[in-house]
Design a protein around this motif. Structure first.
Motif, PDB file in Angstrom:
ATOM      1  N   PRO A 329       0.832  -1.205   0.000  1.00 27.32           N
ATOM      2  CA  PRO A 329       0.000   0.000   0.000  1.00 27.32           C
ATOM      3  C   PRO A 329       0.871   1.262   0.000  1.00 27.32           C
ATOM      4  O   PRO A 329       1.863   1.321   0.710  1.00 27.32           O
ATOM      5  N   GLY A 330       0.488   2.219  -0.823  1.00 25.24           N
ATOM      6  CA  GLY A 330       1.242   3.466  -0.885  1.00 25.24           C
ATOM      7  C   GLY A 330       2.229   3.489  -2.041  1.00 25.24           C
ATOM      8  O   GLY A 330       2.633   4.558  -2.484  1.00 25.24           O
ATOM      9  N   GLU A 331       2.657   2.322  -2.545  1.00 26.96           N
ATOM     10  CA  GLU A 331       3.581   2.317  -3.686  1.00 26.96           C
ATOM     11  C   GLU A 331       2.787   2.579  -4.967  1.00 26.96           C
ATOM     12  O   GLU A 331       1.605   2.266  -5.038  1.00 26.96           O
ATOM     13  N   ASP A 332       3.476   3.148  -5.982  1.00 25.44           N
ATOM     14  CA  ASP A 332       2.719   3.554  -7.178  1.00 25.44           C
ATOM     15  C   ASP A 332       2.607   2.440  -8.221  1.00 25.44           C
ATOM     16  O   ASP A 332       2.064   2.655  -9.295  1.00 25.44           O
ATOM     17  N   ARG A 333       3.149   1.242  -7.916  1.00 26.75           N
ATOM     18  CA  ARG A 333       3.146   0.130  -8.880  1.00 26.75           C
ATOM     19  C   ARG A 333       3.174  -1.208  -8.159  1.00 26.75           C
ATOM     20  O   ARG A 333       3.636  -1.265  -7.005  1.00 26.75           O
ATOM     21  N   GLY A 334       2.752  -2.245  -8.860  1.00 26.10           N
ATOM     22  CA  GLY A 334       2.946  -3.592  -8.329  1.00 26.10           C
ATOM     23  C   GLY A 334       4.394  -4.006  -8.504  1.00 26.10           C
ATOM     24  O   GLY A 334       5.089  -3.505  -9.381  1.00 26.10           O
ATOM     25  N   ARG A 335       4.863  -4.913  -7.612  1.00 25.93           N
ATOM     26  CA  ARG A 335       6.231  -5.438  -7.726  1.00 25.93           C
ATOM     27  C   ARG A 335       6.177  -6.844  -8.305  1.00 25.93           C
ATOM     28  O   ARG A 335       5.564  -7.741  -7.708  1.00 25.93           O
ATOM     29  N   LEU A 336       6.842  -7.008  -9.424  1.00 33.96           N
ATOM     30  CA  LEU A 336       6.870  -8.309 -10.097  1.00 33.96           C
ATOM     31  C   LEU A 336       7.437  -9.389  -9.167  1.00 33.96           C
ATOM     32  O   LEU A 336       8.454  -9.191  -8.519  1.00 33.96           O
ATOM     33  N   CYS A 337       6.752 -10.534  -9.089  1.00 34.97           N
ATOM     34  CA  CYS A 337       7.230 -11.664  -8.280  1.00 34.97           C
ATOM     35  C   CYS A 337       7.818 -12.713  -9.225  1.00 34.97           C
ATOM     36  O   CYS A 337       7.081 -13.424  -9.897  1.00 34.97           O
ATOM     37  N   THR A 338       9.148 -12.763  -9.328  1.00 36.58           N
ATOM     38  CA  THR A 338       9.789 -13.653 -10.310  1.00 36.58           C
ATOM     39  C   THR A 338      10.414 -14.877  -9.673  1.00 36.58           C
ATOM     40  O   THR A 338      10.019 -16.003  -9.935  1.00 36.58           O
ATOM     41  N   ILE A 339      11.433 -14.647  -8.844  1.00 33.63           N
ATOM     42  CA  ILE A 339      12.265 -15.773  -8.421  1.00 33.63           C
ATOM     43  C   ILE A 339      11.694 -16.521  -7.222  1.00 33.63           C
ATOM     44  O   ILE A 339      11.913 -17.713  -7.081  1.00 33.63           O
ATOM     45  N   GLU A 340      10.932 -15.822  -6.387  1.00 32.42           N
ATOM     46  CA  GLU A 340      10.524 -16.397  -5.112  1.00 32.42           C
ATOM     47  C   GLU A 340       9.803 -17.730  -5.262  1.00 32.42           C
ATOM     48  O   GLU A 340      10.038 -18.677  -4.502  1.00 32.42           O
ATOM     49  N   ARG A 341       8.888 -17.798  -6.252  1.00 27.84           N
ATOM     50  CA  ARG A 341       7.968 -18.933  -6.335  1.00 27.84           C
ATOM     51  C   ARG A 341       8.663 -20.259  -6.592  1.00 27.84           C
ATOM     52  O   ARG A 341       8.141 -21.317  -6.279  1.00 27.84           O
ATOM     53  N   ALA A 342       9.853 -20.202  -7.214  1.00 28.93           N
ATOM     54  CA  ALA A 342      10.545 -21.447  -7.560  1.00 28.93           C
ATOM     55  C   ALA A 342      11.387 -21.973  -6.401  1.00 28.93           C
ATOM     56  O   ALA A 342      11.794 -23.133  -6.399  1.00 28.93           O
ATOM     57  N   LEU A 343      11.678 -21.118  -5.441  1.00 22.78           N
ATOM     58  CA  LEU A 343      12.613 -21.505  -4.382  1.00 22.78           C
ATOM     59  C   LEU A 343      11.963 -22.451  -3.370  1.00 22.78           C
ATOM     60  O   LEU A 343      10.763 -22.370  -3.111  1.00 22.78           O
ATOM     61  N   PRO A 344      12.750 -23.372  -2.802  1.00 24.26           N
ATOM     62  CA  PRO A 344      12.189 -24.370  -1.890  1.00 24.26           C
ATOM     63  C   PRO A 344      11.778 -23.761  -0.545  1.00 24.26           C
ATOM     64  O   PRO A 344      12.456 -22.872  -0.039  1.00 24.26           O
ATOM     65  N   GLY A 345      10.649 -24.250  -0.012  1.00 24.70           N
ATOM     66  CA  GLY A 345      10.196 -23.794   1.304  1.00 24.70           C
ATOM     67  C   GLY A 345       9.030 -22.832   1.239  1.00 24.70           C
ATOM     68  O   GLY A 345       8.678 -22.216   2.251  1.00 24.70           O
ATOM     69  N   CYS A 346       8.403 -22.682   0.053  1.00 28.12           N
ATOM     70  CA  CYS A 346       7.222 -21.827  -0.054  1.00 28.12           C
ATOM     71  C   CYS A 346       6.182 -22.483  -0.958  1.00 28.12           C
ATOM     72  O   CYS A 346       6.519 -23.344  -1.777  1.00 28.12           O
ATOM     73  N   ILE A 347       4.921 -22.079  -0.780  1.00 27.27           N
ATOM     74  CA  ILE A 347       3.852 -22.485  -1.698  1.00 27.27           C
ATOM     75  C   ILE A 347       2.934 -21.289  -1.918  1.00 27.27           C
ATOM     76  O   ILE A 347       2.981 -20.306  -1.161  1.00 27.27           O
ATOM     77  N   MET A 348       2.097 -21.386  -2.957  1.00 25.35           N
ATOM     78  CA  MET A 348       1.061 -20.377  -3.156  1.00 25.35           C
ATOM     79  C   MET A 348      -0.298 -21.030  -2.980  1.00 25.35           C
ATOM     80  O   MET A 348      -0.533 -22.122  -3.502  1.00 25.35           O
ATOM     81  N   VAL A 349      -1.172 -20.383  -2.202  1.00 22.60           N
ATOM     82  CA  VAL A 349      -2.528 -20.919  -2.012  1.00 22.60           C
ATOM     83  C   VAL A 349      -3.569 -19.849  -2.308  1.00 22.60           C
ATOM     84  O   VAL A 349      -3.280 -18.650  -2.263  1.00 22.60           O
ATOM     85  N   ASN A 350      -4.788 -20.313  -2.618  1.00 24.14           N
ATOM     86  CA  ASN A 350      -5.904 -19.388  -2.801  1.00 24.14           C
ATOM     87  C   ASN A 350      -6.562 -19.095  -1.452  1.00 24.14           C
ATOM     88  O   ASN A 350      -6.067 -19.532  -0.399  1.00 24.14           O
ATOM     89  N   GLN A 351      -7.674 -18.381  -1.485  1.00 21.68           N
ATOM     90  CA  GLN A 351      -8.308 -17.987  -0.221  1.00 21.68           C
ATOM     91  C   GLN A 351      -9.018 -19.148   0.472  1.00 21.68           C
ATOM     92  O   GLN A 351      -9.500 -19.001   1.586  1.00 21.68           O
ATOM     93  N   LYS A 352      -9.071 -20.307  -0.203  1.00 23.95           N
ATOM     94  CA  LYS A 352      -9.589 -21.506   0.461  1.00 23.95           C
ATOM     95  C   LYS A 352      -8.466 -22.286   1.135  1.00 23.95           C
ATOM     96  O   LYS A 352      -8.705 -23.302   1.785  1.00 23.95           O
ATOM     97  N   GLY A 353      -7.227 -21.842   0.915  1.00 28.17           N
ATOM     98  CA  GLY A 353      -6.097 -22.547   1.503  1.00 28.17           C
ATOM     99  C   GLY A 353      -5.612 -23.702   0.643  1.00 28.17           C
ATOM    100  O   GLY A 353      -4.896 -24.583   1.126  1.00 28.17           O
ATOM    101  N   GLU A 354      -5.966 -23.677  -0.660  1.00 29.78           N
ATOM    102  CA  GLU A 354      -5.553 -24.755  -1.565  1.00 29.78           C
ATOM    103  C   GLU A 354      -4.498 -24.262  -2.548  1.00 29.78           C
ATOM    104  O   GLU A 354      -4.587 -23.140  -3.048  1.00 29.78           O
ATOM    105  N   ARG A 355      -3.558 -25.141  -2.863  1.00 35.50           N
ATOM    106  CA  ARG A 355      -2.676 -24.849  -4.011  1.00 35.50           C
ATOM    107  C   ARG A 355      -3.511 -25.020  -5.268  1.00 35.50           C
ATOM    108  O   ARG A 355      -4.402 -25.858  -5.317  1.00 35.50           O
ATOM    109  N   TYR A 356      -3.175 -24.253  -6.308  1.00 33.76           N
ATOM    110  CA  TYR A 356      -3.923 -24.423  -7.549  1.00 33.76           C
ATOM    111  C   TYR A 356      -3.063 -24.284  -8.786  1.00 33.76           C
ATOM    112  O   TYR A 356      -3.574 -24.269  -9.905  1.00 33.76           O
TER     113      TYR A 356
END
Ligand code: FAD
Length: 561
Positions: A329-356
């Motif tokens: 909030p407050g920044e004038d642009r979105g920040r591209l998310c490139t490298i994080e998603r491939a690195l071990p120890g993280c996942i992405m989930v939706n608002q139901k708590g599921e990976r998709y």
């Protein structure tokens, strides 16, 4: 026939990489060129970018030991691009990309290297698993720009360290894995920046320009050496058409309308409609939020509308360079998310708590899947990057850097970051069903421990593996989330710019209502409908074509080399 306030051979609208390169080639071919830029800063989104260009069959790739094949490159692009993109446009790109890069290498200080960065769909026919089609710029000494460095767009927060230190791709890797000597290298760079006193105080900048700052800086220097004027705060407002020909344009200069006549042509290189909410509402329902786009705030589609107003056709206006973005909030642009998603120890989930989805796929594929999920189920904007303590202290996650403690984060970052001792408590904070999120993580962990992702195949493709942690075996992208506390950071289906726009032919000429090219009118970069259709074949497929079609347009207008 017209009473112009000024006449030039070529008017270039917009000062991103597409516009700068077009202007430079035209000027080298002896045209009298003027560049007009709407913003008070020049460089556009291009200056904030990675500066990567996707160039099949380059001399640099050959020198690096990769013998490319242009027919294969065509096959690869053709299959990924949209059906409404003519073969001729794709062929023009494949044929002219390497000559364009050779021209840049020979005529400017912009120097590129071919890098082992796999294509985003490397396993497709004609794809390159080894890479060497993506090229990245070397650093550039910004001091050579004199006062113009002060008005160059700053790098994006995602492409600079601590918001000021410009950083190359190789250095990002060095920091990511804290490989031997990383701390010394970082310290030397910080010291170099801090000690560069007069320069830093007058420009507010790191003089060592990297990535998109290096590319646009090098092009600008070459233009300055030829005395090609670049007028800031001078937006195009209207095109002037006479019969089947564009003869000039109206801009605002020093706050007043000014009519500029052109002897050869107008080149529209003013980006997409990234930040125009009304145009998004009308055209791009899957990517509805202008404020989270990574494109610069001045890209509001003015020149697409100016083209439409004189009868130009558009194509694929629903499309963007889709990407997951963090939004602080407050920044004038979105920040591209490139490298994080491939690195071990993280996942992405939706608002139901599921990976998709496969988190490690290219940002474009991920962004498209997120947008589709949100459109169909309404539970993916935001989605959440969920990671554990070990990840937090090993790797970056958007604005969070390892080694910098949570309490030292900026207030607005703390506002969006969730943190808890257990997965259940984290889920509560995220507004997600705790049982569901726990089950998701338990299931993910069980397979991740064996290096497997039976649901989404993360870490199997060449591109996934490239951004993974090679020390983490058997799969560089997978590790169970086990170490408390656990974290979650919201991530949105956004984009780094729109990529539908004015319909152009293989010469970058804009096509009119009658299906014929409008003489004297060209469009390049995100101002034009991309030859990539709705796909993103590899790193550099936005800037590579912007520059290549600029090279084609300039030569078509000036008949030169
Ligand atoms: P821009 O560079 O956006 O330039 C358009 C210019 O036109 C702007 O300066 C704008 O102010 C000006 N303008 C707008 N309206 C008017 C008007 N009415 N009159 C005059 N001027 C006007 N792509 C790649 O290929 N490789 C990468 O490595 C890469 N990395 C990226 C990293 C990030 C963080 C982001 C956000 C994007 C990245 N991209 C990358 C995407 C790429 O930056 C854009 O697609 C590209 O810069 C578009 O270039 P352009 O010349 O069309 O437009």
């Amino acid at each position: 026939s017209q009473n112009w306030d000024k006449e030039v051979d070529v008017l270039v609208v917009g000062s991103g990489a597409g516009g700068l390169l077009t202007a430079l080639v035209a000027s080298k071919n002896n045209a009298d060129v003027l560049i007009v830029e709407k913003d008070k800063l020049w460089g556009g989104t291009s200056a904030t970018s990675g500066g990567g260009i996707w160039i099949p069959g380059s001399d640099l790739a050959r020198a690096a030991g990769f013998e490319d094949n242009l027919d294969e490159a065509f096959t690869y692009l053709r299959a990924l691009s949209a059906d409404n993109v003519p073969d001729a446009n794709i062929q023009a790109y494949v044929d002219n990309a390497a000559p364009m890069l050779r021209w840049v290498t020979d005529n400017t200080q912009v120097q590129y290297d071919a890098v082992p960065y796999p294509d985003y769909h490397a396993e497709n026919p004609g794809g390159s698993t080894r890479g060497f089609r993506t090229h990245l710029p070397r650093t550039f000494d910004g001091k050579q720009l004199g006062a113009d460095i002060r008005t160059q767009r700053f790098p994006s927060p995602a492409a600079s360290l601590f918001g000021f230190l410009q950083w190359t791709f190789a250095e990002t890797n060095e920091l990511l894995y804290r490989s031997k000597g990383w701390f010394t290298h970082l310290t030397i760079n910080m010291a170099r920046y801090w000690l560069d006193l007069p320069f830093r105080f007058t420009s507010g900048k790191d003089r060592r320009l990297t990535l998109g700052n290096s590319l646009t800086g090098g092009l600008r220097l070459a233009l300055n050496e030829r005395n090609v004027p670049l007028w800031l705060e001078s937006p195009l407002t209207e095109l002037v058409r006479d019969g089947d020909k564009v003869t000039g344009a109206v801009i605002t200069h020093n706050g007043k309308p000014m009519r500029i006549g052109v002897r050869k042509g107008v080149v529209l290189a003013a980006g997409g409609f990234d930040r125009n909410q009304a145009m998004r509402d009308e055209n791009a329902p899957l990517y509805p939020t202008a404020k989270i786009s990574g494109g610069v705030t001045s890209n509001t589609g003015d020149s697409i509308r100016a083209g439409q107003a004189i009868g130009a056709k558009t194509m694929n206006m629903q499309s963007t360079w889709a990407a997951p973005v963090f939004y602080i909030p407050g920044e004038d642009r979105g920040r591209l998310c490139t490298i994080e998603r491939a690195l071990p120890g993280c996942i992405m989930v939706n608002q139901k708590g599921e990976r998709y989805l496969n988190e490690a796929a290219s940002y474009h594929v991920t962004g498209q899947l997120m947008a589709k999920r949100e459109h169909e189920h309404g539970d993916a904007s935001p989605s959440w990057m969920v990671f554990d303590y070990r990840y937090r202290h090993q790797f970056p996650m958007g604005p969070l850097y390892p080694l910098i403690p949570d309490w030292a984060q900026r207030g607005d970052v703390k506002l969006v970051l969730k943190k808890a001792k257990t997965i259940e408590e984290l889920a509560e904070q995220m507004g997600v069903d705790p049982t569901r999120l726990s089950a998701t993580i338990a299931h993910f962990n069980e397979h991740a421990a064996k290096g497997e992702d039976p649901d989404f195949h993360r870490g199997e493709a060449a591109y996934d593996k490239m951004y993974g942690d090679q020390r983490n075996q058997p799969n560089p992208c997978l590790r169970p989330l086990t170490d408390a506390p656990f974290y979650a950071m919201p991530v949105y289906p956004g984009d780094i710019g729109t990529n539908g726009g004015l319909l152009t032919n293989a010469k970058a000429q804009v096509i009119g209502d009658n299906g014929q090219p409008i003489q004297g009118l060209y469009a390049v970069g995100n101002n034009a409908a991309s030859a990539m259709g709705e796909s993103y074949p590899g790193a550099g497929v936005t800037l590579g074509p912007a520059m290549t079609f600029g090279y084609i347009a300039a030569r078509d207008m000036t008949g030169g080399n």
